[in-house]
Scaffold this active site. Structure first.
Site, PDB file in Angstrom:
ATOM      1  N   LYS A  30       0.762  -1.165  -0.101  1.00 37.09           N
ATOM      2  CA  LYS A  30      -0.092   0.053   0.164  1.00 37.09           C
ATOM      3  C   LYS A  30       0.979   1.256  -0.023  1.00 37.09           C
ATOM      4  O   LYS A  30       0.682   2.150  -0.616  1.00 37.09           O
ATOM      5  CB  LYS A  30      -0.937  -0.003   1.122  1.00 37.09           C
ATOM      6  N   THR A  31       1.793   1.210   0.813  1.00 33.98           N
ATOM      7  CA  THR A  31       2.971   2.476   0.744  1.00 33.98           C
ATOM      8  C   THR A  31       3.339   2.727  -0.824  1.00 33.98           C
ATOM      9  O   THR A  31       3.603   3.952  -1.098  1.00 33.98           O
ATOM     10  CB  THR A  31       3.939   2.406   2.040  1.00 33.98           C
ATOM     11  N   ARG A 596       1.593 -10.911  10.495  1.00 33.27           N
ATOM     12  CA  ARG A 596       2.680 -10.260  10.577  1.00 33.27           C
ATOM     13  C   ARG A 596       3.945 -11.308  10.214  1.00 33.27           C
ATOM     14  O   ARG A 596       5.254 -11.029   9.993  1.00 33.27           O
ATOM     15  CB  ARG A 596       3.036 -10.036  12.190  1.00 33.27           C
TER      16      ARG A 596
END
Length: 662
Positions: A30-31, A596
């Site tokens: 997303k970044t 994670r």
């Protein structure tokens, strides 16, 4: 520039025909989409950087985004680009528009501890749980844009009426101190924009395209700010993941994803489903878990990073056995695979679970780092120094005045402050302003008044220098003048005093460096300190240590190998969330924990735990039963004879097959 993006990422970057929602699954880049879209808007579409704002939730995320965008732009016209947090943007708006709201530009920003102290005085209690409850209620009112007057009108019983009166008194106190709390940084601009269309138009002209990160974490107030700034044009890209909405307890509203479609009928949706972090097995169990939640937008994460190892599910006898088992497995895995300690994380639902794992790691001399601990700014010595800086920026800040005047001691006691407070209340002035009034001496007495005036004149002298001289010079002179080092060594054991003085020196050095780098004086820095987290600005370096973290604090991070512990009914999902009908949010929290992990994942639970002095039986979390069973390997529990028999038969068949291949 877009050649190394996958097709959905590329679509998200290039789409400019209206409002866009990018559903970005865990680890889906997303970044990368946000930073490439910034570069695309500037380089390909001719957008001036000064008209673009990327908004996120933490200083760390904003800094990382700004760095990555700058690298893509390579010194090209990125000047004036806004990459910031919601609260920092709100603060900037309030600084510039303070006069419209009856504030001076140098208002103070109160943190949770300052706010709690004010509420404690209003409620007349030191009961922390009671204060937290009131604080939470006030915060919820602010985040849903309910004013004190509206809260009073809506009160349906004595309890609600009492709470609303506390809210009103709290707001009046903040106003008297020329201060705002964190919630006000968003609420006040929203109220201002609603009341003054010309001010809203000014900011709409300035911020013509918005990119919102972690959109699922927005609350009603933040969503309203987004709507106001974008208007009917809907020139924005919202990036979020409904499966990672885990902050409902602090006002975030996952319904904002639903409302977006209603408020912007032309909303275009792009799904990012390719995961670049985890192996297939980890994603399969994550997908099977989250499928049990109701969905507005359906998506399934996939990966081409290989199958990966089975997910281990370990049953322990009790919490000591669980900690011992996790640490032994970690050590064995590290020895076998020649990994680093930093490749492992132990994640848990609540901070109270960390102690026993810390103990076990210390026993084995394994280095570890604890996340989600108290902030550097929460340390008493840093709050002492910050009180002086707050007073330089805003002399009406009474809590800062009280802390600064009393630390170190200056011959001004509680009685003197009480008399000054009474006099200030009569005159409707701040304590600092009241100290200079002729009538104050008669009320207080000559000797304490002399000490009070000496302190007040010292602050005035520093204020007159503060805007002209470097931040480093001012902070150094301040610490010397008040004798803070001597104060620490007079009131603490030598080792504790040295540790505290080291923290103060580090803070002073950071202020000096920040002032030089950003071209800001000490007053300007004091105005933004409440929004900075100094831990994020200190270089931790690449520490080779196991990471211990709550699931909430681990969001946005990733580790090669994750141990998710205490996966039991009453812990995950939490007992209060089961009773409050919030199991879906707890499921999302478990999903965040699972995603994670990059390569290895171990889940553990206990057969019994000690609560007080008694042992209580524990049940494995309902979430374990929701995971894809073919990807799990369960160990440590008593198994039924037929289960053991079928496992033995399967193992025998596997060995025969291997022999057959030979």
């Amino acid at each position: 520039m877009l050649s190394h993006l996958n097709p959905p990422q590329r679509e998200a970057v290039k789409y400019l025909d209206g409002p866009l929602l990018v559903l970005a699954g865990a680890g889906s880049g997303k970044t990368r989409v946000i930073t490439h879209k910034i570069a695309y808007l500037i380089e390909e579409c001719g957008f001036p950087a000064a008209h673009i704002a990327a908004i996120t939730f933490t200083n760390k995320a904003a800094r990382e985004m700004a760095e990555r965008a700058a690298k893509l732009l390579q010194g090209k016209p990125g000047r004036g680009l806004t990459v910031t947090t919601f609260h920092a943007l709100g603060m900037k708006m309030l600084r510039q528009e303070a006069a419209h709201l009856g504030y001076k530009p140098r208002f103070s920003i109160f943190d949770a501890a300052d706010a709690a102290q004010i509420l404690s005085d209003i409620v007349k209690t030191t009961d922390k749980s009671e204060i937290r409850r009131v604080q939470s209620r006030v915060s919820l009112w602010k985040n849903t844009l309910v004013s004190p007057d509206a809260a009073l009108k809506a009160a349906e019983n004595d309890l609600e009426h009492h709470a609303a009166k506390i809210y009103l008194a709290y707001q009046d106190t903040l106003r008297a101190y020329q201060a705002v709390d964190f919630d006000d940084l968003i609420r006040l601009p929203v109220e201002l924009f609603g009341a003054k269309p010309e001010v809203l138009e000014k900011w709409r002209s300035k911020l013509r395209y918005l990119l919102i990160d972690e959109y699922q974490d927005t609350n009603s107030c933040q969503y309203q700010l987004l709507r106001q700034l974008t208007g009917d044009r809907g020139a924005f890209t919202a990036v979020g993941d409904d499966d990672q909405a885990i902050y409902g307890w602090r006002g975030a509203d996952v319904k904002n994803l639903h409302v977006l479609r209603e408020d912007f009928p032309r909303l275009h949706v792009v799904k990012l489903e390719q995961n670049y972090r985890s192996c297939i097995r980890i994603l399969r169990v994550a997908n099977s878990l989250i499928a049990h939640n109701a969905k507005l937008f359906d998506k399934k994460l996939w990966s081409d990073l290989g199958l990966g190892d089975p997910i281990q599910v370990v049953a322990a006898k009790n919490e000591e056995h669980e900690a011992e088992s996790v640490v032994m497995r970690l050590l064995a895995h590290k020895f076998e695979h020649r990994t680093r300690f930093a490749d492992y994380a132990i994640l848990y639902r609540g901070n109270h679970q960390a102690r026993i794992f810390e103990q076990q790691l210390r026993n084995e001399r394994i280095p570890y780092q604890l996340s989600g601990g108290s902030s550097f700014f929460d340390k008493a010595e840093i709050k002492d120094v910050t009180a002086y800086l707050r007073l330089l920026a805003n002399s009406d800040d009474d809590p800062a005045f009280i802390r600064a005047v009393a630390t170190p001691k200056k011959g001004i006691g509680a009685q003197t402050l009480e008399k000054l407070g009474t006099y200030a209340a009569q005159r409707q002035q701040s304590l600092f302003a009241a100290a200079f009034e002729a009538g104050a001496e008669a009320q207080i007495g000559a000797t304490p008044y002399h000490a009070l005036m000496e302190f007040s004149r010292f602050i005035n002298q520093l204020q007159s220098r503060a805007e002209r001289e470097p931040a480093g010079t001012i902070i150094e002179d301040l610490l010397k003048a008040v004798g803070y080092e001597s104060h620490l060594f007079d009131s603490e054991e030598p080792r504790a005093a040295q540790a505290k003085w080291n923290n103060v020196q580090e803070f002073a050095a950071w202020l000096a460096k920040k002032g030089e780098e950003d071209g800001k004086n000490i007053v300007e820095l004091a105005q933004t300190i409440a929004l900075l987290n100094i831990l994020e600005n200190r270089a931790d370096g690449d520490v080779d240590a196991v990471r211990l973290s709550t699931l909430h604090a681990a969001k946005g991070l990733e580790y090669p190998h994750v141990f998710l512990v205490g996966v039991e009914e009453g812990i995950l999902p939490h007992r209060e969330c089961i009773d409050g009908g919030l199991v879906e949010e707890e499921r999302r929290l478990m999903y965040v924990g699972i995603t994670r992990a990059q390569r290895g994942l171990t889940l553990s639970y206990c057969a019994k735990r000690k609560r007080g002095r008694e042992w209580q039986a524990c049940e494995p979390s309902r979430f374990i039963a929701e995971l894809a069973p073919d990807d799990l390997r369960i160990s440590g529990r008593e198994r039924a004879p037929e289960e053991q028999k079928s496992e033995g038969t399967a193992r025998l068949a596997q060995m025969k097959a291997m022999l057959g291949k030979k």
